[in-house]
Every structure is written in structure tokens, then in C-alpha cells.
Design a protein around this motif. Sequence first.
Motif, short mmCIF file in Angstrom:
data_model
loop_
_atom_site.label_atom_id
_atom_site.label_comp_id
_atom_site.label_asym_id
_atom_site.label_seq_id
_atom_site.Cartn_x
_atom_site.Cartn_y
_atom_site.Cartn_z
N LYS A 54 0.83 -1.22 0.00
CA LYS A 54 0.00 0.00 0.00
C LYS A 54 0.86 1.27 0.00
N THR A 55 1.78 1.37 0.95
CA THR A 55 2.58 2.59 1.06
C THR A 55 3.47 2.77 -0.16
N THR A 56 4.04 1.68 -0.66
CA THR A 56 4.86 1.77 -1.87
C THR A 56 4.03 2.29 -3.04
N THR A 57 2.79 1.81 -3.16
CA THR A 57 1.91 2.28 -4.23
C THR A 57 1.63 3.77 -4.10
N LEU A 58 1.31 4.23 -2.90
CA LEU A 58 1.03 5.64 -2.69
C LEU A 58 2.27 6.50 -3.00
N ARG A 59 3.43 6.00 -2.63
CA ARG A 59 4.66 6.76 -2.91
C ARG A 59 4.93 6.84 -4.41
N MET A 60 4.63 5.79 -5.14
CA MET A 60 4.78 5.85 -6.60
C MET A 60 3.75 6.80 -7.20
N LEU A 61 2.53 6.77 -6.68
CA LEU A 61 1.48 7.66 -7.16
C LEU A 61 1.88 9.13 -6.99
N LEU A 62 2.58 9.43 -5.88
CA LEU A 62 2.96 10.80 -5.56
C LEU A 62 4.38 11.15 -6.03
N GLY A 63 4.97 10.31 -6.86
CA GLY A 63 6.27 10.62 -7.44
C GLY A 63 7.44 10.49 -6.51
N LEU A 64 7.27 9.82 -5.38
CA LEU A 64 8.35 9.68 -4.41
C LEU A 64 9.18 8.42 -4.65
N VAL A 65 8.62 7.48 -5.38
CA VAL A 65 9.32 6.23 -5.74
C VAL A 65 9.10 6.00 -7.22
N THR A 66 10.16 5.63 -7.92
CA THR A 66 10.06 5.36 -9.36
C THR A 66 9.63 3.92 -9.60
N PRO A 67 8.55 3.70 -10.34
CA PRO A 67 8.11 2.33 -10.58
C PRO A 67 9.07 1.56 -11.47
N THR A 68 9.12 0.26 -11.31
CA THR A 68 9.89 -0.61 -12.19
C THR A 68 9.19 -0.75 -13.53
N ALA A 69 7.86 -0.78 -13.50
CA ALA A 69 7.05 -0.86 -14.72
C ALA A 69 5.68 -0.26 -14.43
N GLY A 70 4.98 0.09 -15.51
CA GLY A 70 3.66 0.67 -15.36
C GLY A 70 3.73 2.12 -14.93
N GLY A 71 2.61 2.69 -14.59
CA GLY A 71 2.58 4.10 -14.19
C GLY A 71 1.25 4.48 -13.59
N SER A 72 1.12 5.75 -13.23
CA SER A 72 -0.10 6.26 -12.63
C SER A 72 -0.27 7.72 -13.02
N THR A 73 -1.52 8.17 -13.04
CA THR A 73 -1.82 9.57 -13.35
C THR A 73 -2.85 10.10 -12.37
N ILE A 74 -2.79 11.39 -12.16
CA ILE A 74 -3.79 12.12 -11.39
C ILE A 74 -4.27 13.26 -12.27
N CYS A 75 -5.55 13.33 -12.50
CA CYS A 75 -6.11 14.32 -13.43
C CYS A 75 -5.46 14.22 -14.81
N GLY A 76 -5.14 13.01 -15.21
CA GLY A 76 -4.62 12.78 -16.55
C GLY A 76 -3.13 12.92 -16.73
N LEU A 77 -2.40 13.29 -15.67
CA LEU A 77 -0.95 13.49 -15.78
C LEU A 77 -0.21 12.77 -14.67
N PRO A 78 1.03 12.32 -14.92
CA PRO A 78 1.86 11.84 -13.81
C PRO A 78 2.07 12.97 -12.81
N PHE A 79 2.24 12.62 -11.55
CA PHE A 79 2.36 13.62 -10.50
C PHE A 79 3.43 14.66 -10.82
N ALA A 80 4.58 14.22 -11.34
CA ALA A 80 5.70 15.12 -11.61
C ALA A 80 5.38 16.17 -12.67
N GLN A 81 4.33 15.94 -13.45
CA GLN A 81 3.99 16.89 -14.52
C GLN A 81 2.82 17.81 -14.16
N LEU A 82 2.42 17.82 -12.90
CA LEU A 82 1.26 18.61 -12.51
C LEU A 82 1.56 20.10 -12.35
#
Length: 332
Positions: free
Chosen positions: A46-74
Motif C-alpha cells: 500500500k505505502t509503496t503504491t502511494l509513494r509511486m502515485l505521488l512521485g516519491l518512488v520510481t516504478p519498475t514498470a507501469g505508471g499512474s496519473t492524477i487528473c490525466g498526468l503523472p504527479f511530476a507533470q502537474l
Amino acid sequence: MHDGSGRIVVQGLTKQFGPVTAVNNLSFTVEPGSVTGFLGPNGAGKTTTLRMLLGLVTPTAGGSTICGLPFAQLGNPGRVVGAVLEAQGFHPGRSARNHLRVYAAAMGVPDQRADEVLHLVGLGQAANRSAGAFSLGMKQRLALATALLGDPQVLVLDEPANGLDPEGIVWLRAFLQSFARSGRTVLISSHLLGEVEQMVDQVVIISRGQTAYYGPLETLRASQQSRVLVQPADPQALVAKLQESGIGSIEWTQDGRLAISGVDRKEVADLAMSSGIALYDIQQEVIDLEQLFFRLTSGQYSGAPVPSPTGYPPQPPGPSPWQPGNGWGGQG
């Protein structure tokens, strides 16, 4: 620019730490207008997933978006996403108001917003107190106030009820539900399953880093077969009669009762009465989130089951509940 939808999308998210796979091909969507519970055993990812969602951990594969963009591009993410992963990071000598003003300046919002969110989370009278003197519950409220500074479309909260007293938990529940009803998005991770059940509309349940279920809580309840819980005077006789009647889905609960699936309460009561077996208690099980959670995640960190006597359902740990002097209700 982000699309302003408030939608969270996690697609094929995977994270490996050396030989350990913490998250494995995880996918789910969190829609605006609802409170979504993100649940799983400790170590489920759970925590690892939230950290990837918020750009604090780089995923090995796959990705996530918030409002259509990765967190780092908001751009200015604090104006889009309010996040609390832990109620820490406060300068112990800085007042609650000044703590918030530092974040407000970084976010480009006016100082007065600090007092607005302090009142919003019930800390208005503590604005001039140093954060280092706050209780854990007050720190949780201050962390939430920090997340709310930018008037975000999305809230991502990890264990938001930790340290809150019963009154604070009731307040948090009402606040998050109101926030979601305004068309915004709330994703909360928590281990307080009974409290989460009263707060959420949707659930994402993960086990071993993978999705076990995601969707409406009511749909999950409807998909699970309820059971009749019964405490007979002669469990062996009742088990035998049930099996003679073609009812074989019988198991023990931790408190020493029989749990019978595929029947209703009246059918079990009639069978027991016709066989002369007294019942001390009988009830139709109400399936709650905790039961659903354990059914979906059982086995990740559980011990080996206790072998059952031939011809009878698995027994709870400890002495047989019908041994003389053992008494009912002493198994859990």
C-alpha cells in the motif's frame, strides 16, 4: 495542463526492490465524487503504491496519473493533490500557523489560507501553539490542514485516523464524505477496517502487491455468500444431521460456533428442532468489511491450519468446544 477531472488511474504498476517484488502489475481507478479505501495487510504494497502515485518512488514498470498526468507533470501539485503519508515533518518550535504559512508561500496561496484551514480541521484555537507540543491526533489534523492549503481536487491520505479520538474519527468521516460529495476525489489507506467501512463508497483491496478486488463496497458484499452462525448443545449431532441433509459447507468460527453456508436461519433451526438438538444461539451472519478483507487476503501471513477430525469441519485452535468444562465462547 491537467484535465481537472480528479480521476486517479493506476495501470500495471510494478515495483521491485532487488529480488523483492513489492507491487506486481497493480491496476485500479479512483473516480471523483467518492471516498475510496485502499486496503491490504501490512507488507501488501500500500505505502509503496502511494509513494509511486505521488512521485516519491520510481516504478519498475507501469505508471499512474492524477487528473490525466503523472504527479511530476502537474506543475504546482499542491494545488491539485493534497497528500499526507505520515503526520510528521513539523518543526517542533514553529507554531501551527507559521508552519502552514511556510507551505502557503511555497504554494503561492495567501497567508490567510493558513487560518482558514486551521479552523476547517478544528485547530483554530491552537494556531499559536508549537507543533512540537501537539498530540498525535492534533498532528494528524495539522497534516490534513497542510494538505488542504491549496484547495486541492484530490486527497491522498495514509492512515488519516491514526491517533484521533472517537470524536475526531467521527469528524474526519463527515469531513471526507462532504469533501467527496463536492465532486472531489478521496483515496485513503487504513488498517481500521470497521471505521473505513463507515466512511468509504469504493474499496481497493490488495494482497501480495496485486489487486484482490476493486469496486463498490456494496457489490463486494453482494458477491459473498452469507452464513448461519449457530451454537448447538450437541455440535457433533448437528453436523451429522446437516451432512445427511446434503449440507456440507460447514466450518468453525474462532469463538466455537458452527458457520453453515448455503442455507438460511429458518432451515437450520427447523432441522435442529426436528432432530431434538437444542440451540443456544442462532443468527444470520452480517458480512462486514473485516470479514470480506480476510476472505480476500487470507494466507499472506497466516499460520498453518489446525487439522480436523475425519468427517467433521475444521475446529478452532485449542481444546474441542464440546469438551466438559471448556464452556462456550472461550475460543476467541
